[in-house]
Design an enzyme around this catalytic site. Structure first.
Site, PDB file in Angstrom:
ATOM      1  N   CYS A  78     -52.432-113.087  45.937  1.00 38.57           N
ATOM      2  CA  CYS A  78     -51.794-113.798  44.819  1.00 38.57           C
ATOM      3  C   CYS A  78     -50.772-114.825  45.328  1.00 38.57           C
ATOM      4  CB  CYS A  78     -51.178-112.780  43.853  1.00 38.57           C
ATOM      5  SG  CYS A  78     -50.698-113.510  42.295  1.00 38.57           S
ATOM      6  N   HIS A 166     -55.518-108.876  42.584  1.00 40.16           N
ATOM      7  CA  HIS A 166     -54.728-107.795  43.207  1.00 40.16           C
ATOM      8  C   HIS A 166     -55.610-106.626  43.625  1.00 40.16           C
ATOM      9  CE1 HIS A 166     -50.678-109.351  42.403  1.00 40.16           C
ATOM     10  NE2 HIS A 166     -51.309-109.998  41.434  1.00 40.16           N
ATOM     11  N   GLU A 168     -54.786-104.118  45.250  1.00 42.32           N
ATOM     12  CA  GLU A 168     -54.025-102.864  45.338  1.00 42.32           C
ATOM     13  C   GLU A 168     -53.983-102.081  44.031  1.00 42.32           C
ATOM     14  OE1 GLU A 168     -52.855-105.884  45.311  1.00 42.32           O
ATOM     15  OE2 GLU A 168     -50.915-106.084  44.323  1.00 42.32           O
ATOM     16  N   SER A 219     -30.614 -79.899  45.076  1.00 41.13           N
ATOM     17  CA  SER A 219     -30.404 -80.115  43.639  1.00 41.13           C
ATOM     18  C   SER A 219     -31.166 -79.098  42.797  1.00 41.13           C
ATOM     19  CB  SER A 219     -30.890 -81.512  43.266  1.00 41.13           C
ATOM     20  OG  SER A 219     -32.299 -81.573  43.446  1.00 41.13           O
ATOM     21  N   GLY A 220     -32.196 -78.481  43.403  1.00 37.61           N
ATOM     22  CA  GLY A 220     -33.065 -77.618  42.614  1.00 37.61           C
ATOM     23  C   GLY A 220     -34.375 -78.328  42.328  1.00 37.61           C
ATOM     24  N   GLY A 221     -34.433 -79.608  42.649  1.00 35.96           N
ATOM     25  CA  GLY A 221     -35.669 -80.371  42.493  1.00 35.96           C
ATOM     26  C   GLY A 221     -36.601 -80.084  43.666  1.00 35.96           C
ATOM     27  N   ASP A 223     -38.171 -82.057  45.890  1.00 39.76           N
ATOM     28  CA  ASP A 223     -38.017 -82.762  47.167  1.00 39.76           C
ATOM     29  C   ASP A 223     -36.932 -82.144  48.041  1.00 39.76           C
ATOM     30  OD1 ASP A 223     -39.900 -84.370  46.077  1.00 39.76           O
ATOM     31  OD2 ASP A 223     -38.555 -86.023  45.585  1.00 39.76           O
TER      32      ASP A 223
END
Ligand code: XMP
Length: 507
Positions: A78, A166, A168, A219-221, A223
């Protein structure tokens, strides 16, 4: 390494993601850094992304022309193709009067390596204003679409290619094949799908940390849990997990963190109970960006203060994943929509070295690693909760009363989604206090209360999102329960705005 030069397209990072999915290392870089990046590492190919600018705009991002003479294969997508035609002699890009956004048909006119295996007519996705009307000297046009003659161009001798569409995005039929042809056949990169090997990740951490201690913000998340678990498997009790209980997360988060670390890893985490501090810091604040900044800073200050108590610590563990890296880097040439406080906001004077064991992974890879590590399902299938928590789902001031209101409604939404079997099918389902009031009749009296919204969205990469068509019956149950069970709520509406234009969170 394949470098993706970021000209500010919303999908620039998707290009890097697709290349990584193919099995080659890829990194996003700014246009100004291309030459220095090439000196730093072995770059086998350069992809020029799309971007919102026109090559004719004042201050439009550009490239050092010498890049085209390095002998390194280049694929312009593009804006990348338009810039190639603009910078190289003989080429011409024109400013079109009408934009073209959406589906189109690619018609191949001439053989071209990057289009090898693509059907003669296939669906592509366009999003452009300008167009190349003349390829540079030494280039040939190889494909057209209904509206333009320069859907793709090539210069085999210099290994420089361009496409107007595009490849992608998932809507371009053979997009992944085109990128694969470029990487494998032109750049000659041997593709090898990265196999997630938890043993080697763990032993790399062990070697890095040596005899020192590491601190992790948990955090408890998912990740931060996966990152801390990997480090715990490497160094055992020399990991010090710290959890800041802000009062802005879902009920039970702190308890879950505590019990996971104790029972599963045999480590007692440090819990900082700071609900009152967060509420105090947010008193009177209504601006969303200010809320984010206050919360982010408070997290860091509290964490920093705690870290200073441990002298033997040399490392800080963060659950950064690849999309965080990309989003926080953002692009010099695209707009900053929101500041995510959980990336890049590291305590500055701690002098700790970072360990980011899942930095190279996407969410789906983190999930499979979590399964391998036998992390309980409640972490793996929990819907993500943003770092600033309920504060950005309460429009206007965050007070303890309003916090309770949104928390209760959120729990109802979650329970009903689970009962209906929809919870795991969507990215997010939550409630928002909209900051508006309306009239309702409860019993025989008039009640003037707050309007709540429900937002349920599906998305793979969070860049775009669609509202979810959950059954009306499920919505009705949520609405009845919220208006009956949550004091102070008069009315509930369902948000059916896609992203874009709306973001997922209201603030
Ligand atoms: P938006 O609202 O930008 O959200 O469409 C996209 C995704 O990011 C999450 N989000 C955040 N996560 N800290 C986080 O950890 C933040 O400040 C933040 N803001 C938005 C949001 O929940 C969605 O998944």
């Amino acid at each position: 390494m394949i470098v993706v030069v970021d000209f500010g397209s919303q999908t620039a990072h998707l290009i890097a993601r697709r290349i990584r999915e193919l099995g080659a290392p890829a990194e996003l870089i700014h246009p100004e850094n291309v030459l220095s990046e090439i000196k730093k590492q072995k770059v086998r190919g350069i992809i020029l992304s799309g971007g919102p600018a026109s090559v004719y705009e004042k201050n439009a991002p550009t490239l050092d022309r010498r890049i085209f003479d390095l002998g390194i294969p280049i694929l312009g997508i593009c804006y990348g193709q338009q810039l190639t035609a603009h910078l190289l002699s003989g080429g011409k890009t024109v400013k079109d009067r009408v934009r073209e956004d959406g589906p189109a048909t690619l018609v191949i006119d001439r053989e071209c390596i990057i289009l090898r295996g693509v059907s003669p007519h296939s669906r592509i996705w366009m999003s452009h204003g300008d167009t190349v009307i003349k390829p540079p000297r030494g280039f040939e046009l190889v494909a057209h679409s209904e509206t333009i003659s320069s859907a793709a161009m090539k210069n085999d001798a210099k290994k420089i290619y361009g496409v107007q569409f595009h490849p992608e995005v998932e809507h371009t039929e053979h997009g992944q094949l085109i990128l694969r042809n470029f990487v494998e056949l032109i750049c000659r990169v041997k593709l090898s799908k990265q196999k997630l090997d938890k043993t080697s990740i763990i032993s790399a951490i062990r070697n890095k940390v040596g005899e020192k201690h590491a601190i992790a913000a948990v955090s408890g998340g998912l990740d931060s849990t996966v990152a801390a678990t990997l480090v715990a498997k490497a160094i055992g009790k020399r990991l010090i997990p710290i959890h800041v209980h802000s009062g802005l997360m879902r009920t039970g988060t702190t308890e879950r963190v505590e019990s996971f670390f104790k029972r599963y890893l045999g480590i007692t985490p440090i819990i900082l109970n700071k609900q009152t501090e967060f509420l105090k810091a947010l008193k009177g604040v209504i601006d969303p960006e200010q809320k984010r900044k206050i919360i982010g800073k408070l997290y860091i200050d509290l964490f920093e203060k705690e870290c200073k108590r441990y002298k033997s610590v040399g490392f800080l563990v963060q659950g950064t994943i690849y999309s965080d890296v990309i989003e926080s880097k953002g692009s010099k040439h695209s707009a900053n929509i929101k500041s995510h406080h959980n990336v890049g906001g590291l305590p500055k004077d701690l002098k700790l070295e970072l360990i980011e064991p899942i930095r190279e992974l996407y969410t789906d890879q983190v999930r499979s690693l979590a399964k391998e590590l036998k992390i309980p399902n409640e972490f793996i299938f929990e819907q993500p909760h943003p770092g600033p928590g309920y504060a950005i789902r309460i429009i206007g001031e965050v007070t303890s009363e309003r916090l309770e209101r949104v928390r209760k409604a959120d729990e109802i939404v979650m329970e009903e989604m689970k009962k209906a079997g929809w919870y795991k099918k969507v990215l997010h389902s939550f409630a928002i206090l909209t900051g508006t009031s309306s009239t309702s009749v409860k019993g025989d009296g008039r009640v003037y209360g707050e309007v709540m919204a429900i937002r349920i969205v599906s998305s793979k990469d969070r860049m775009t999102a669609d509202w979810t068509r959950v059954p009306y019956g499920t919505l009705q149950k949520m609405v009845s329960r919220i208006t009956n069970e949550v004091p102070g709520v008069s009315r509930v509406v369902y948000d059916i705005t896609t992203k874009p234009p709306a973001t997922i969170e209201w603030e």
